[in-house]
Design a protein around this motif. Structure first.
Motif, mmCIF file in Angstrom:
data_model
loop_
_atom_site.group_PDB
_atom_site.id
_atom_site.type_symbol
_atom_site.label_atom_id
_atom_site.label_comp_id
_atom_site.label_asym_id
_atom_site.label_seq_id
_atom_site.Cartn_x
_atom_site.Cartn_y
_atom_site.Cartn_z
ATOM 1 N N HIS A 176 6.922 3.592 -1.835
ATOM 2 C CA HIS A 176 7.169 3.652 -3.276
ATOM 3 C C HIS A 176 6.126 4.511 -3.987
ATOM 4 O O HIS A 176 6.441 5.240 -4.932
ATOM 5 C CB HIS A 176 7.159 2.232 -3.841
ATOM 6 C CG HIS A 176 7.261 2.169 -5.335
ATOM 7 N ND1 HIS A 176 8.294 2.741 -6.037
ATOM 8 C CD2 HIS A 176 6.461 1.597 -6.274
ATOM 9 C CE1 HIS A 176 8.131 2.528 -7.332
ATOM 10 N NE2 HIS A 176 7.010 1.840 -7.493
ATOM 11 N N ILE A 177 4.876 4.452 -3.534
ATOM 12 C CA ILE A 177 3.824 5.266 -4.145
ATOM 13 C C ILE A 177 4.092 6.745 -3.911
ATOM 14 O O ILE A 177 3.915 7.568 -4.804
ATOM 15 C CB ILE A 177 2.446 4.869 -3.577
ATOM 16 C CG1 ILE A 177 2.106 3.435 -4.005
ATOM 17 C CG2 ILE A 177 1.363 5.828 -4.059
ATOM 18 C CD1 ILE A 177 0.881 2.868 -3.318
ATOM 19 N N GLY A 178 4.518 7.081 -2.689
ATOM 20 C CA GLY A 178 4.895 8.454 -2.411
ATOM 21 C C GLY A 178 3.816 9.240 -1.700
ATOM 22 O O GLY A 178 2.728 8.727 -1.366
ATOM 23 N N ALA A 179 4.084 10.532 -1.495
ATOM 24 C CA ALA A 179 3.187 11.396 -0.733
ATOM 25 C C ALA A 179 1.924 11.761 -1.496
ATOM 26 O O ALA A 179 0.978 12.285 -0.915
ATOM 27 C CB ALA A 179 3.922 12.666 -0.321
ATOM 28 N N VAL A 180 1.885 11.504 -2.799
ATOM 29 C CA VAL A 180 0.715 11.888 -3.602
ATOM 30 C C VAL A 180 -0.356 10.801 -3.610
ATOM 31 O O VAL A 180 -1.320 10.903 -4.356
ATOM 32 C CB VAL A 180 1.137 12.205 -5.054
ATOM 33 C CG1 VAL A 180 2.036 13.412 -5.085
ATOM 34 C CG2 VAL A 180 1.832 11.004 -5.696
ATOM 35 N N GLU A 181 -0.208 9.782 -2.788
ATOM 36 C CA GLU A 181 -1.184 8.708 -2.778
ATOM 37 C C GLU A 181 -2.543 9.213 -2.321
ATOM 38 O O GLU A 181 -2.665 10.159 -1.543
ATOM 39 C CB GLU A 181 -0.711 7.580 -1.853
ATOM 40 C CG GLU A 181 -0.629 7.978 -0.391
ATOM 41 C CD GLU A 181 -0.155 6.855 0.498
ATOM 42 O OE1 GLU A 181 0.153 5.781 -0.033
ATOM 43 O OE2 GLU A 181 -0.092 7.058 1.717
ATOM 44 N N ALA B 37 -5.384 4.673 0.160
ATOM 45 C CA ALA B 37 -4.242 4.272 0.974
ATOM 46 C C ALA B 37 -4.700 3.684 2.303
ATOM 47 O O ALA B 37 -4.108 2.719 2.808
ATOM 48 C CB ALA B 37 -3.320 5.464 1.212
ATOM 49 N N THR B 38 -5.771 4.245 2.870
ATOM 50 C CA THR B 38 -6.323 3.701 4.117
ATOM 51 C C THR B 38 -6.902 2.314 3.896
ATOM 52 O O THR B 38 -6.719 1.409 4.725
ATOM 53 C CB THR B 38 -7.402 4.647 4.666
ATOM 54 O OG1 THR B 38 -6.844 5.945 4.872
ATOM 55 C CG2 THR B 38 -7.950 4.122 5.987
ATOM 56 N N VAL B 39 -7.617 2.130 2.782
ATOM 57 C CA VAL B 39 -8.163 0.810 2.460
ATOM 58 C C VAL B 39 -7.041 -0.189 2.234
ATOM 59 O O VAL B 39 -7.110 -1.346 2.679
ATOM 60 C CB VAL B 39 -9.077 0.900 1.221
ATOM 61 C CG1 VAL B 39 -9.569 -0.487 0.815
ATOM 62 C CG2 VAL B 39 -10.260 1.813 1.489
ATOM 63 N N GLY C 242 -4.621 -4.871 4.317
ATOM 64 C CA GLY C 242 -3.384 -5.624 4.525
ATOM 65 C C GLY C 242 -3.221 -6.079 5.956
ATOM 66 O O GLY C 242 -2.814 -7.221 6.225
ATOM 67 N N LEU C 243 -3.567 -5.209 6.912
ATOM 68 C CA LEU C 243 -3.456 -5.576 8.321
ATOM 69 C C LEU C 243 -4.468 -6.651 8.698
ATOM 70 O O LEU C 243 -4.149 -7.578 9.453
ATOM 71 C CB LEU C 243 -3.645 -4.331 9.191
ATOM 72 C CG LEU C 243 -2.558 -3.256 9.075
ATOM 73 C CD1 LEU C 243 -2.903 -2.056 9.961
ATOM 74 C CD2 LEU C 243 -1.189 -3.819 9.433
ATOM 75 N N VAL C 244 -5.697 -6.521 8.188
ATOM 76 C CA VAL C 244 -6.712 -7.538 8.482
ATOM 77 C C VAL C 244 -6.307 -8.881 7.867
ATOM 78 O O VAL C 244 -6.496 -9.943 8.479
ATOM 79 C CB VAL C 244 -8.092 -7.091 7.978
ATOM 80 C CG1 VAL C 244 -9.123 -8.209 8.156
ATOM 81 C CG2 VAL C 244 -8.547 -5.851 8.723
ATOM 82 N N VAL D 56 -9.341 -7.220 -1.562
ATOM 83 C CA VAL D 56 -9.467 -5.771 -1.372
ATOM 84 C C VAL D 56 -8.099 -5.101 -1.463
ATOM 85 O O VAL D 56 -7.954 -4.018 -2.050
ATOM 86 C CB VAL D 56 -10.134 -5.473 -0.017
ATOM 87 C CG1 VAL D 56 -10.168 -3.976 0.251
ATOM 88 C CG2 VAL D 56 -11.544 -6.052 0.023
ATOM 89 N N PHE D 57 -7.085 -5.740 -0.886
ATOM 90 C CA PHE D 57 -5.724 -5.203 -0.935
ATOM 91 C C PHE D 57 -5.233 -5.101 -2.379
ATOM 92 O O PHE D 57 -4.691 -4.069 -2.797
ATOM 93 C CB PHE D 57 -4.802 -6.114 -0.120
ATOM 94 C CG PHE D 57 -3.359 -5.706 -0.139
ATOM 95 C CD1 PHE D 57 -2.894 -4.728 0.727
ATOM 96 C CD2 PHE D 57 -2.465 -6.289 -1.013
ATOM 97 C CE1 PHE D 57 -1.555 -4.337 0.712
ATOM 98 C CE2 PHE D 57 -1.139 -5.913 -1.035
ATOM 99 C CZ PHE D 57 -0.679 -4.935 -0.169
ATOM 100 N N VAL D 58 -5.430 -6.157 -3.149
ATOM 101 C CA VAL D 58 -4.987 -6.165 -4.543
ATOM 102 C C VAL D 58 -5.747 -5.126 -5.357
ATOM 103 O O VAL D 58 -5.165 -4.398 -6.171
ATOM 104 C CB VAL D 58 -5.159 -7.570 -5.150
ATOM 105 C CG1 VAL D 58 -4.842 -7.553 -6.644
ATOM 106 C CG2 VAL D 58 -4.270 -8.575 -4.434
#
Length: 218
Positions: free
Chosen positions: A84-89, A94-96, A101-103, A155-157
């Motif tokens: 939804h954010i798109g390629a301009v993130e 985006a990595t954080v 989210g995975l952690v 951190v995700f939020v």
């Protein structure tokens, strides 16, 4: 016809994110409530002998059965949000966002496994588990959930709120709500009971917003 398919998929992604977020928020809230009721903590926490109560054991079993599904829907939620954010993130944020989210998902599963261990030490004849095993399993489950998982959720939020603010994909009130939620998860949830419920509440609000703005476009 082939040229239009990517457009249809792009329009469908935000609504999928909203639906996945709603289901995740409801499942996570139900899991947290049932675990709090089944394995309380603090001065009024149930003792190892009191855990033989069938109602508490059933509450924990119900919560543990929801944990895998909550994790699966959260992963769908992350992927759909990034689409939804798109390629301009922003690559850094985006990595954080993805990493936290995975952690969080790993910590959620770990807390579920610890709670399963607490339940397993009670024998089928409903004898009280050993006090040492009870204390270790109960504290491990709460530490994984309140100390580690909720901080990763914070951190995700926070990263999602910064991305939404910079790119303008989130309104200002929702970004402010995200920052307040992140502060609560980072500094308050480990010491205030039930404070962790702000995470599923935020997820539900964000999902509702995505569903609202994606409806007319779809």
């Amino acid at each position: 016809m082939r040229e239009r398919r990517p457009g249809r998929q792009a329009l469908g992604t935000p609504r999928a994110a909203g639906l996945a977020g709603v289901v995740f928020a409801l499942l996570l809230a139900a899991t947290m409530v049932l675990l709090r009721l089944g394995i309380p903590e603090g001065a009024n926490a149930v003792t190892a002998r009191g855990f033989t109560d069938i109602g508490r054991r059933d509450a924990v079993r119900a919560a543990l059965s929801l944990v895998p599904f909550a994790g699966v829907f959260f992963l769908w939620f992350i992927g759909a949000l990034r689409a939804h954010i798109g390629a301009v993130e922003d690559k850094f944020l985006a990595t954080v966002l993805l990493g936290s989210g995975l952690v969080f998902t790993a910590m959620l599963f770990g807390a579920g496994a610890a709670a399963s261990a607490v339940l397993a030490v009670a024998h089928p004849r409903r004898a009280a588990p050993a006090l040492a095993s009870w204390d270790f399993g109960r504290h491990l489950a709460y530490l994984l959930m309140t100390e580690y998982a909720m901080r990763m959720a914070g951190v995700f939020v926070c990263s999602m709120s910064v991305i939404g603010r910079r790119l303008g994909v989130l309104p200002h009130p929702l970004s402010v709500l995200g920052f307040l939620t992140a502060l609560t998860l980072l500094f308050v949830s480990s010491s205030v009971p039930w404070a962790e419920l702000v995470f599923p509440a935020w997820s539900l609000v964000l999902s509702g917003y995505i569903l609202t703005v994606s409806g007319p476009a779809r």
